[in-house]
Design a protein around this motif. Sequence first.
Motif, PDB file in Angstrom:
ATOM      1  N   GLY A 167       0.801  -1.222   0.000  1.00 20.70           N
ATOM      2  CA  GLY A 167       0.000   0.000   0.000  1.00 20.70           C
ATOM      3  C   GLY A 167       0.830   1.265   0.000  1.00 20.70           C
ATOM      4  N   SER A 168       2.152   1.113  -0.014  1.00 19.53           N
ATOM      5  CA  SER A 168       3.038   2.281   0.019  1.00 19.53           C
ATOM      6  C   SER A 168       3.567   2.580  -1.376  1.00 19.53           C
ATOM      7  N   SER A 169       4.418   3.600  -1.459  1.00 22.56           N
ATOM      8  CA  SER A 169       5.029   3.949  -2.744  1.00 22.56           C
ATOM      9  C   SER A 169       6.447   3.411  -2.856  1.00 22.56           C
ATOM     10  N   PHE A 170       6.845   2.511  -1.936  1.00 24.07           N
ATOM     11  CA  PHE A 170       8.151   1.869  -2.053  1.00 24.07           C
ATOM     12  C   PHE A 170       8.185   0.996  -3.303  1.00 24.07           C
ATOM     13  N   SER A 171       9.273   1.042  -4.047  1.00 25.71           N
ATOM     14  CA  SER A 171       9.410   0.171  -5.214  1.00 25.71           C
ATOM     15  C   SER A 171       9.865  -1.220  -4.802  1.00 25.71           C
ATOM     16  N   GLN A 172      10.596  -1.313  -3.672  1.00 23.86           N
ATOM     17  CA  GLN A 172      11.080  -2.606  -3.212  1.00 23.86           C
ATOM     18  C   GLN A 172      11.385  -2.538  -1.725  1.00 23.86           C
ATOM     19  N   PHE A 173      11.187  -3.665  -1.033  1.00 25.47           N
ATOM     20  CA  PHE A 173      11.480  -3.739   0.394  1.00 25.47           C
ATOM     21  C   PHE A 173      12.118  -5.095   0.672  1.00 25.47           C
ATOM     22  N   SER A 174      13.234  -5.096   1.421  1.00 22.56           N
ATOM     23  CA  SER A 174      13.917  -6.335   1.769  1.00 22.56           C
ATOM     24  C   SER A 174      14.151  -6.385   3.267  1.00 22.56           C
ATOM     25  N   TYR A 175      14.014  -7.594   3.825  1.00 24.10           N
ATOM     26  CA  TYR A 175      14.258  -7.791   5.247  1.00 24.10           C
ATOM     27  C   TYR A 175      14.830  -9.182   5.446  1.00 24.10           C
ATOM     28  N   SER A 176      15.790  -9.294   6.376  1.00 26.10           N
ATOM     29  CA  SER A 176      16.382 -10.603   6.637  1.00 26.10           C
ATOM     30  C   SER A 176      16.847 -10.680   8.076  1.00 26.10           C
ATOM     31  N   ASP A 177      16.580 -11.812   8.748  1.00 28.85           N
ATOM     32  CA  ASP A 177      17.173 -12.095  10.046  1.00 28.85           C
ATOM     33  C   ASP A 177      17.460 -13.596  10.098  1.00 28.85           C
ATOM     34  N   LYS A 178      17.729 -14.120  11.278  1.00 29.22           N
ATOM     35  CA  LYS A 178      18.135 -15.527  11.361  1.00 29.22           C
ATOM     36  C   LYS A 178      16.967 -16.491  11.159  1.00 29.22           C
ATOM     37  N   HIS A 179      15.740 -15.954  11.099  1.00 24.35           N
ATOM     38  CA  HIS A 179      14.563 -16.806  10.942  1.00 24.35           C
ATOM     39  C   HIS A 179      13.968 -16.751   9.539  1.00 24.35           C
ATOM     40  N   ILE A 180      14.035 -15.592   8.912  1.00 17.26           N
ATOM     41  CA  ILE A 180      13.253 -15.403   7.684  1.00 17.26           C
ATOM     42  C   ILE A 180      13.912 -14.363   6.782  1.00 17.26           C
ATOM     43  N   LYS A 181      13.649 -14.488   5.481  1.00 13.12           N
ATOM     44  CA  LYS A 181      14.141 -13.523   4.505  1.00 13.12           C
ATOM     45  C   LYS A 181      12.969 -13.109   3.623  1.00 13.12           C
ATOM     46  N   LEU A 182      12.776 -11.797   3.482  1.00  9.44           N
ATOM     47  CA  LEU A 182      11.664 -11.262   2.696  1.00  9.44           C
ATOM     48  C   LEU A 182      12.188 -10.368   1.582  1.00  9.44           C
ATOM     49  N   ASP A 183      11.576 -10.499   0.416  1.00 11.36           N
ATOM     50  CA  ASP A 183      11.807  -9.572  -0.695  1.00 11.36           C
ATOM     51  C   ASP A 183      10.433  -9.237  -1.251  1.00 11.36           C
ATOM     52  N   ILE A 184      10.043  -7.983  -1.149  1.00  8.78           N
ATOM     53  CA  ILE A 184       8.695  -7.575  -1.539  1.00  8.78           C
ATOM     54  C   ILE A 184       8.775  -6.433  -2.541  1.00  8.78           C
ATOM     55  N   ASP A 185       8.044  -6.562  -3.631  1.00  4.75           N
ATOM     56  CA  ASP A 185       7.829  -5.433  -4.524  1.00  4.75           C
ATOM     57  C   ASP A 185       6.369  -5.479  -4.961  1.00  4.75           C
ATOM     58  N   HIS A 186       5.988  -4.626  -5.873  1.00  2.00           N
ATOM     59  CA  HIS A 186       4.567  -4.539  -6.225  1.00  2.00           C
ATOM     60  C   HIS A 186       4.118  -5.655  -7.175  1.00  2.00           C
ATOM     61  N   GLN A 187       5.058  -6.468  -7.638  1.00  2.00           N
ATOM     62  CA  GLN A 187       4.703  -7.560  -8.523  1.00  2.00           C
ATOM     63  C   GLN A 187       4.778  -8.928  -7.833  1.00  2.00           C
ATOM     64  N   SER A 188       5.639  -9.040  -6.833  1.00  2.00           N
ATOM     65  CA  SER A 188       5.837 -10.356  -6.226  1.00  2.00           C
ATOM     66  C   SER A 188       6.266 -10.243  -4.779  1.00  2.00           C
ATOM     67  N   VAL A 189       6.077 -11.362  -4.058  1.00  2.00           N
ATOM     68  CA  VAL A 189       6.514 -11.488  -2.665  1.00  2.00           C
ATOM     69  C   VAL A 189       7.290 -12.797  -2.540  1.00  2.00           C
ATOM     70  N   ARG A 190       8.531 -12.691  -2.039  1.00  2.00           N
ATOM     71  CA  ARG A 190       9.346 -13.889  -1.848  1.00  2.00           C
ATOM     72  C   ARG A 190       9.667 -14.027  -0.357  1.00  2.00           C
ATOM     73  N   VAL A 191       9.185 -15.107   0.244  1.00  2.00           N
ATOM     74  CA  VAL A 191       9.415 -15.383   1.643  1.00  2.00           C
ATOM     75  C   VAL A 191      10.182 -16.675   1.781  1.00  2.00           C
ATOM     76  N   GLN A 192      11.316 -16.602   2.464  1.00  2.58           N
ATOM     77  CA  GLN A 192      12.174 -17.782   2.619  1.00  2.58           C
ATOM     78  C   GLN A 192      12.490 -17.988   4.088  1.00  2.58           C
ATOM     79  N   SER A 193      12.098 -19.153   4.647  1.00  6.83           N
ATOM     80  CA  SER A 193      12.424 -19.489   6.033  1.00  6.83           C
ATOM     81  C   SER A 193      13.853 -20.010   6.099  1.00  6.83           C
ATOM     82  N   LYS A 194      14.540 -19.648   7.205  1.00  8.42           N
ATOM     83  CA  LYS A 194      15.940 -20.077   7.351  1.00  8.42           C
ATOM     84  C   LYS A 194      16.047 -21.221   8.340  1.00  8.42           C
TER      85      LYS A 194
END
Length: 281
Positions: free
Chosen positions: A254-281
């Motif tokens: 819902g924001s105007s971000f073109s891309q957002f990434s987050y990563s920690d020891k549990h999970i890795k996220l890559d989000i943009d307006h076309q796709s969402v990639r969630v990877q458990s570690k």
Amino acid sequence: MRTVNKGDELKTGPIMVGIFSYIAFAGGLDIQKVMDSYSTSTRFNIGGYRGRAIEEGDYINFKHTDISFRQISGRNVSSFSESRSSGPVSIRVIPSSEQPALTDVISESFYSQKYTISSKSDRMGYRLEGKRIEMDDQISIISEGTVWGDIQVPPDGQPIILMADRQTTEGYPVIGTVCTADRSRLVQCPPGTEIQFTQINVEEAQTLLIKQMDWLKLQQERLNDFASQNKQSGEALEVLERNQVNDLINIVKGSSFSQFSYSDKHIKLDIDHQSVRVQSK
């Protein structure tokens, strides 16, 4: 740390009234402390990150990188605000010891009229525009140390409220000082805001400050309770984490971000307006 382009915004809830927003980073930022502070003075180019505002392309390391999304998700602080009606923002002031020398006429005029915050205001002082305060040229003021919130009356008769980056001493008459509990409200007033001063005494100012400190203590207790509750079973934590990830995805979408990434020891996220990639570690 990737900065946000000008014009980007992250919509996380109701719009906050004010000109400044704040963000806290779990683990702390790895920047050098100057004069026992991590803050930045852009006027003197010291502190913070290279003594200047953050720009696109800047990177700042975290002090601790073992903070997980699971540990911090769901934490929030309620708003500390008093009900406000339409009209000027009320700012409470403690009269200075110099006020008797300014005469009752000047004092009455100061508290009865409304002022507008000038576009020339900055972190050194908020300049006010309103009816000129006619000062007695014979008033002699000895230079003394300044206080955050002192309201000076310079020769042009337009008051100036000294702010965080104020000078160390002052030589203009001081009609009063904004009480500590109202400083944050004053800071958030943008240029053009109409304000009006109300006189209170020291005891009233202390009561207001105690009320504010009690609220801060309550917020700390709430966060501590949250940390304690977070020590649940692994299954419950996984459910909480999935719910928070879904909330985060909706916010970014819902924001105007073109891309957002987050990563920690549990999970890795890559989000943009076309796709969402969630990877458990």
